[in-house]
Design an enzyme around this catalytic site. Structure first.
Site, PDB file in Angstrom:
ATOM      1  N   PRO A  86      -1.802  47.604  46.147  1.00  0.00           N
ATOM      2  CA  PRO A  86      -1.281  48.040  44.836  1.00  0.00           C
ATOM      3  C   PRO A  86      -1.065  46.854  43.892  1.00  0.00           C
ATOM      4  O   PRO A  86      -0.472  45.852  44.270  1.00  0.00           O
ATOM      5  CB  PRO A  86       0.053  48.713  45.177  1.00  0.00           C
ATOM      6  CG  PRO A  86       0.395  48.266  46.554  1.00  0.00           C
ATOM      7  CD  PRO A  86      -0.855  47.853  47.234  1.00  0.00           C
ATOM      8  N   GLU A  87      -1.578  46.979  42.693  1.00  0.00           N
ATOM      9  CA  GLU A  87      -1.375  45.971  41.651  1.00  0.00           C
ATOM     10  C   GLU A  87      -0.288  46.485  40.707  1.00  0.00           C
ATOM     11  O   GLU A  87       0.214  47.601  40.866  1.00  0.00           O
ATOM     12  CB  GLU A  87      -2.691  45.740  40.900  1.00  0.00           C
ATOM     13  CG  GLU A  87      -3.780  45.108  41.755  1.00  0.00           C
ATOM     14  CD  GLU A  87      -3.725  43.581  41.763  1.00  0.00           C
ATOM     15  OE1 GLU A  87      -2.981  42.999  40.952  1.00  0.00           O
ATOM     16  OE2 GLU A  87      -4.422  42.987  42.598  1.00  0.00           O
TER      17      GLU A  87
ATOM     18  N   ARG B 186      -1.765  20.842  31.407  1.00  0.00           N
ATOM     19  CA  ARG B 186      -2.212  21.286  32.739  1.00  0.00           C
ATOM     20  C   ARG B 186      -3.733  21.274  32.790  1.00  0.00           C
ATOM     21  O   ARG B 186      -4.389  21.995  32.025  1.00  0.00           O
ATOM     22  CB  ARG B 186      -1.695  22.699  33.037  1.00  0.00           C
ATOM     23  CG  ARG B 186      -0.174  22.827  33.010  1.00  0.00           C
ATOM     24  CD  ARG B 186       0.517  22.125  34.167  1.00  0.00           C
ATOM     25  NE  ARG B 186       0.088  22.590  35.483  1.00  0.00           N
ATOM     26  CZ  ARG B 186       0.696  23.571  36.153  1.00  0.00           C
ATOM     27  NH1 ARG B 186       1.731  24.184  35.649  1.00  0.00           N
ATOM     28  NH2 ARG B 186       0.246  23.921  37.342  1.00  0.00           N
TER      29      ARG B 186
ATOM     30  N   HIS C 278       4.120  57.055  59.878  1.00  0.00           N
ATOM     31  CA  HIS C 278       4.186  55.898  58.976  1.00  0.00           C
ATOM     32  C   HIS C 278       5.175  56.102  57.829  1.00  0.00           C
ATOM     33  O   HIS C 278       5.239  55.281  56.924  1.00  0.00           O
ATOM     34  CB  HIS C 278       2.800  55.567  58.431  1.00  0.00           C
ATOM     35  CG  HIS C 278       1.826  55.176  59.499  1.00  0.00           C
ATOM     36  ND1 HIS C 278       2.050  54.119  60.349  1.00  0.00           N
ATOM     37  CD2 HIS C 278       0.639  55.717  59.872  1.00  0.00           C
ATOM     38  CE1 HIS C 278       1.036  54.027  61.210  1.00  0.00           C
ATOM     39  NE2 HIS C 278       0.173  54.985  60.934  1.00  0.00           N
TER      40      HIS C 278
ATOM     41  N   ARG D 103       0.537  49.610  57.271  1.00  0.00           N
ATOM     42  CA  ARG D 103       0.376  48.215  57.712  1.00  0.00           C
ATOM     43  C   ARG D 103       1.686  47.433  57.685  1.00  0.00           C
ATOM     44  O   ARG D 103       1.748  46.328  58.191  1.00  0.00           O
ATOM     45  CB  ARG D 103      -0.690  47.529  56.858  1.00  0.00           C
ATOM     46  CG  ARG D 103      -2.048  48.206  57.026  1.00  0.00           C
ATOM     47  CD  ARG D 103      -3.119  47.553  56.192  1.00  0.00           C
ATOM     48  NE  ARG D 103      -3.370  46.170  56.598  1.00  0.00           N
ATOM     49  CZ  ARG D 103      -4.206  45.353  55.963  1.00  0.00           C
ATOM     50  NH1 ARG D 103      -4.860  45.786  54.900  1.00  0.00           N
ATOM     51  NH2 ARG D 103      -4.388  44.122  56.385  1.00  0.00           N
TER      52      ARG D 103
END
Ligand SMILES: [Zn+2]
Length: 273
Positions: free
Chosen positions: A2-3, A152, A90, A109
């Protein structure tokens, strides 16, 4: 995995049944995910009322009237389900609201996490203390990026993945935002001109907002028919599209995949300079 848009749509979906409700029952079905559940999780949540929901980076926030906030992370495979047909092996944490909704946190997981944090101390919580501004908040500006990139020489892509510079951006959306901005992922960050930093800030926001809107339009109350939240079909411009034509109008280039600091970078060398 998931983002940020999936976490945001998960929070909005949970809010439809959780906000304003009391938590009547809490079942913790195993001792841990990535790390142990808080020992007092069930005690702290049972009888508490949810006063608000939020998101910080890729963490979901469930605020309660006891001045404690449940902070969850979905890890690699975590998802919440609303009123699931059955509770499976789960479903590691199950909440039941006073008006009878069941919310199950499913994580096959177990790379996710659940923590309890005193709400007034959230900003100082170790995982949050060093985070940069939210990409959808007022803090992500061209001036912020310019200040973070000053002096940077590191590649702009690597700095965008640095959570201290922008919170919650992952590999997929960094690749997408750079393509939309016409910027090479390899550009030295300090070489960005003010106009380029402005465009980048705008495209980061736009690509995330479009993804969240897509989740909202393909799901009902951010839910699939089985009640699961958060995951939905995306169409990406460059991510996972090696060898395909670049979608930038008039470009004619092809998407390449290269490994940059151990992560796949998808980009078009023709229009991203
Ligand atoms: Zn191109």
């Amino acid at each position: 995995m998931p983002e940020l848009p999936e976490v945001e749509t998960t929070v909005r979906g949970l809010a439809t049944v959780l906000e304003g409700q009391a938590i009547a029952r809490v079942r913790v079905n195993r001792p841990d995910l990535r790390r142990p559940f808080p020992a007092d999780l069930a005690q702290a949540l049972t009888g508490a009322r949810v006063t608000g929901m939020g998101r910080r980076a890729k963490y979901g926030l469930v605020h309660t009237d006891r001045d404690r906030t449940m902070v969850f992370h979905l890890g690699m495979s975590g998802r919440w389900r609303i009123d699931p047909a059955d509770i499976g092996k789960h479903d590691h944490l199950v909440l039941e609201t006073g008006n009878g909704h069941v919310l199950a946190l499913n994580d096959a997981r177990r790379f996710g996490s659940v923590d309890l944090v005193d709400t007034p101390l959230l900003e100082a919580w170790p995982a949050f203390a060093a985070l940069g501004p939210e990409p959808l908040g007022a803090g992500l500006t061209a001036a912020h990026l310019a200040a973070a990139f000053r002096d940077r020489i590191a590649a702009v892509k690597l700095l965008l993945l640095d959570q201290r510079i922008v919170a919650g951006l992952g590999n997929i959306y960094v690749c997408e935002a750079l393509n939309r901005s016409g910027l090479s992922p390899y550009r030295a960050a300090r070489s960005l001109k003010p106009k380029e930093a402005m465009r980048l800030a705008n495209e980061i926001r736009a690509v995330l907002e479009e993804a969240i809107a897509a989740g909202g339009s393909t799901l009902r109350d951010f839910r699939h028919e089985d009640g699961s939240l958060g995951y939905f079909q995306h169409t990406f411009r460059v991510y996972d599209r090696e060898g395909e034509a670049c979608p930038t109008p008039g470009c004619g280039g092809a998407i390449e995949r290269q490994v940059q600091s151990g992560r796949s970078t998808f980009f078009c060398a023709t229009c991203q300079t």
